[in-house]
Design a protein around this motif. Structure first.
Motif, mmCIF file in Angstrom:
data_model
loop_
_atom_site.group_PDB
_atom_site.id
_atom_site.type_symbol
_atom_site.label_atom_id
_atom_site.label_comp_id
_atom_site.label_asym_id
_atom_site.label_seq_id
_atom_site.Cartn_x
_atom_site.Cartn_y
_atom_site.Cartn_z
ATOM 1 N N SER A 1 0.813 -1.165 -0.144
ATOM 2 C CA SER A 1 -0.011 0.078 -0.102
ATOM 3 C C SER A 1 0.885 1.202 0.120
ATOM 4 C CB SER A 1 -0.814 -0.166 1.362
ATOM 5 O OG SER A 1 -1.729 -1.097 1.159
ATOM 6 N N ALA A 2 2.220 1.020 0.455
ATOM 7 C CA ALA A 2 3.129 2.263 0.552
ATOM 8 C C ALA A 2 4.038 2.207 -0.711
ATOM 9 C CB ALA A 2 3.980 2.273 1.826
ATOM 10 N N GLY A 3 3.646 1.326 -1.572
ATOM 11 C CA GLY A 3 4.563 1.494 -2.925
ATOM 12 C C GLY A 3 5.723 0.767 -2.705
ATOM 13 N N ARG A 4 5.843 -0.144 -1.835
ATOM 14 C CA ARG A 4 7.144 -0.715 -1.291
ATOM 15 C C ARG A 4 6.878 -2.142 -1.955
ATOM 16 N NH1 ARG A 4 8.748 -0.505 4.228
ATOM 17 N NH2 ARG A 4 10.931 -0.233 3.787
ATOM 18 N N SER A 5 7.917 -2.979 -1.758
ATOM 19 C CA SER A 5 7.832 -4.495 -1.892
ATOM 20 C C SER A 5 7.932 -5.324 -0.449
ATOM 21 C CB SER A 5 9.248 -4.773 -2.571
ATOM 22 O OG SER A 5 9.198 -6.483 -2.564
ATOM 23 N N PRO A 6 7.103 -6.146 -0.081
ATOM 24 C CA PRO A 6 7.324 -7.027 1.048
ATOM 25 C C PRO A 6 8.771 -7.358 1.092
ATOM 26 C CG PRO A 6 5.237 -7.667 -0.104
ATOM 27 C CD PRO A 6 6.080 -6.970 -1.091
ATOM 28 N N GLY A 7 9.445 -7.679 0.333
ATOM 29 C CA GLY A 7 10.872 -7.744 0.496
ATOM 30 C C GLY A 7 11.618 -6.857 1.033
ATOM 31 N N ASP A 8 11.103 -5.476 1.023
ATOM 32 C CA ASP A 8 11.886 -4.319 1.607
ATOM 33 C C ASP A 8 12.037 -4.532 3.235
ATOM 34 O OD1 ASP A 8 12.525 -3.262 -0.952
ATOM 35 O OD2 ASP A 8 10.516 -2.195 -0.726
#
Length: 304
Positions: A222-229
């Motif tokens: 939702s924040a424009g990130r990847s879960p892997g971040d």
């Protein structure tokens, strides 16, 4: 072994040390042992209101000078008693002095009676989440020396009115967040570089991980990130090598290896920090468990 959630991070092995003031020499021995045995991390509890504990930041600084390669972190630092702008400069300074070996674990606060007794601000859980968000913003802005102008934030809990930027840390210090409740988990997914809980505090232990990972992942996306971040780390307070398997990290080496490899491949947990404050356990964890877990995970990832 069924792969469910593997974010692909490298594996980290370390310790979760009680900073006992009475046993200060033993605390240092544990840190030096972790360094010499090849572990990746040494972390210390942070309870500034606890008179039987050493001050964690002082301890981190001393241990950094007595070690050579191991990375260091509070686990997790009590934000209500660690002003974020000052903490940012302290972390960057120690990172430069230690050759890039400092990581930053942060918590919104617990044991509020103790915090208030030390002059800290008493917050509700919801306020703690909002305060942590503001603090992380200030910390990262202080580290950002590429941006011109001072750091400015007129927050509800923290303010920065043109604070000078710098020093920049020697490496990109990750912010690992100790989180358990829904809003904190969502904040971790939104802005955190890692999630750092203690397995004994999760309501259903390992069985809690799928739901928690899903909440962090959803917030990250939702924040424009990847879960892997968001790296997934884990503290294990109650550990023991024993002939017969009795539970999580309570059994023979082979059981430890199977359990930790499973946590990586099935739940994405790739940093393992053991408590117990025992030198022999630390040495065995480094010599027998860590290499074997790395081998299993590398093999499974290769097959995948």
């Amino acid at each position: 072994m069924t792969q469910m959630t593997d974010y692909g991070h490298d594996l980290l092995f370390g310790t979760f040390v009680t900073p006992s003031a009475q046993g200060a020499g033993h605390v240092l021995d544990l840190a030096v042992t972790a360094d010499r045995s090849g572990l990746d991390l040494v972390t210390f509890q942070d309870h500034p209101y606890q008179p039987t504990f050493l001050d964690t930041w002082t301890l981190l600084s001393y241990v950094a000078a007595r070690t050579e390669r191991v990375h260091l972190s509070g686990n997790v630092l009590s934000l209500p008693l660690r002003p974020p702008a000052v903490l940012a400069r302290a972390a960057a300074s120690l990172d430069r002095l230690s050759g890039g070996r400092v990581e930053l674990g942060l918590g919104a606060g617990a044991f509020w009676d103790g915090i208030a007794a030390m002059g800290g601000r008493r917050l509700t859980p919801g306020q703690g989440v909002d305060a942590l968000r503001e603090a992380v913003t200030i910390i990262r802005e202080i580290w950002d020396t590429e941006t011109r102008g001072g750091v400015r934030l007129d927050g509800t809990y923290y303010q920065a009115a043109g604070a000078k930027r710098g020093p920049a840390p020697a490496h990109d210090i990750p912010v690992w967040i100790g989180a358990y409740k829904k809003r904190m988990l969502a904040l971790t997914g939104e802005i955190g570089d890692g999630w750092l809980p203690t397995i004994e505090y999760l309501p259903d232990g390992v069985d809690s991980l799928p739901g928690i990972n899903a909440r962090i992942d959803e917030a990250a996306v939702s924040a424009g990130r990847s879960p892997g971040d968001v790296r997934r780390l884990m503290n294990f307070m109650n550990v023991r090598f024993s002939p017969a398997g009795r539970g999580l990290l309570d059994g023979p080496v082979d059981q430890w290896v199977e359990q930790l490899a499973g946590l990586a491949l099935e739940h994405g947990v790739t940093a393992y920090l053991i408590g117990g404050d025992d030198v022999a356990t630390t040495e065995r964890f480094a010599a027998e468990v860590a290499p074997a877990v790395r081998d299993v995970v590398a093999r499974e990832r290769g097959e995948a």
